[in-house]
Design an enzyme around this catalytic site. Structure first.
Site: not given
Ligand code: DGL
Length: 281
Positions: A15-16, A78
């Site tokens: 994930d980010s 993500c």
């Molecule tokens: N993890 C991102 C998503 O699900 C949310 C946080 C971000 O913008 O990195 O889109």
């Protein structure tokens, strides 16, 4: 070694940042025996406001870092990265299943809707890329899909602001477009961002009983289980699986903010700092 014999390998999840822990949690609850490696690209979060080409590059680097550690499946937790990078990653890693959160979430919304009017809330990047809209229309061409960015929810969720009057007012304001007459027919709302399950109760309260919420974390965990089963990749060991945490910046902040997204505390000492920016394809 064939994939069938690699069932003991971990599932790689990236994930980010910290929000993908909602997906990790759902996978862990659904498949407690599986070993899991989670990578949060905390040095470059948020992805939701970045261009598709940057997010694709970040996603390729995160995937490579996990592939190097030997995994049997890659999960893009993500939503923003799933929206832009699922195809490049499936192309780069044809030997393992690569699963994103958008497909399972879209499918669940098609199953849930009666009115065929579906709403999606996500980051700016996910909404602009139209990934949910396209995935829903592919499965249900007669559907009408309305998507709105709610990037502010990311900050609320990370700060632990999940309840209270102020949070409700913000959520009401952000969801106001779904109450307008032309969009008021939606009976299903996809929570198309890792952070939004943390605000599920207040979103449910604002949208009312007539709207079902689709949590893409839960639907992805079900998709992971089905793919492992179909590929005979389920870890059959009776023991509870291990979870390893990797971040690209700030293990202390990650450990603190994680409490809003993960069911168990994560000690900072168990979070490994890694550099993934040198990877190139
Ligand atoms: N993890 C991102 C998503 O699900 C949310 C946080 C971000 O913008 O990195 O889109």
């Amino acid at each position: 070694m064939s994939l069938v014999h690699n069932a003991h390998l971990p599932i790689g999840v990236f994930d980010s940042g910290v929000g993908g822990l909602t997906v990790l949690n759902a996978i862990r609850q659904r498949l407690p025996n599986e070993n899991l490696i989670y990578l949060g690209d905390t040095a470059r979060v948020p992805y939701g406001t970045k261009s598709a080409s940057s997010v694709t590059r970040y996603a390729e680097q995160a995937a490579k870092a996990l592939i190097e550690r030997k995994i049997k499946m890659l999960v893009i937790a993500c939503n923003t990265a799933s929206a832009v990078a699922i195809e490049p990653l499936q192309y780069l890693y044809p030997d393992i299943p690569v699963i994103g959160v958008v497909g399972p979430g879209a499918e669940a919304s098609c199953d849930a809707t009666q009115s065929q009017h579906i709403g999606v809330i996500a980051t700016e990047g996910t909404v602009n890329n139209q990934a949910y809209q396209n995935a829903i229309l592919k499965r249900l061409p007669s559907a009408s899909v309305v998507a709105h960015p709610c990037s502010l929810f990311v900050a609320l969720a990370e700060e632990g602001w999940h309840t209270g009057d102020l949070v409700k007012q913000i959520v009401e304001t952000c969801l106001e477009p779904f109450k307008r007459e032309d969009h008021s027919l939606i009976d299903t709302l996809v929570l198309g961002c890792t952070h939004f399950p943390a605000l599920k109760n207040v979103i449910a309260d604002v949208m009312g009983d007539a709207v079902s919420l689709v949590d893409s974390a839960e639907t992805t965990a079900n998709a992971v289980a089905s793919r492992l089963e179909a590929g005979q990749l389920l870890n059959m060991k009776a023991l509870k699986g291990d979870v390893q945490f990797l971040v690209t910046d700030g293990p202390t902040r990650f450990a603190r903010v994680a409490q809003h997204f993960f069911s168990d505390p994560i000690p900072t000492s168990e979070i490994q700092l890694v550099d993934i920016q040198h990877f190139a394809h």
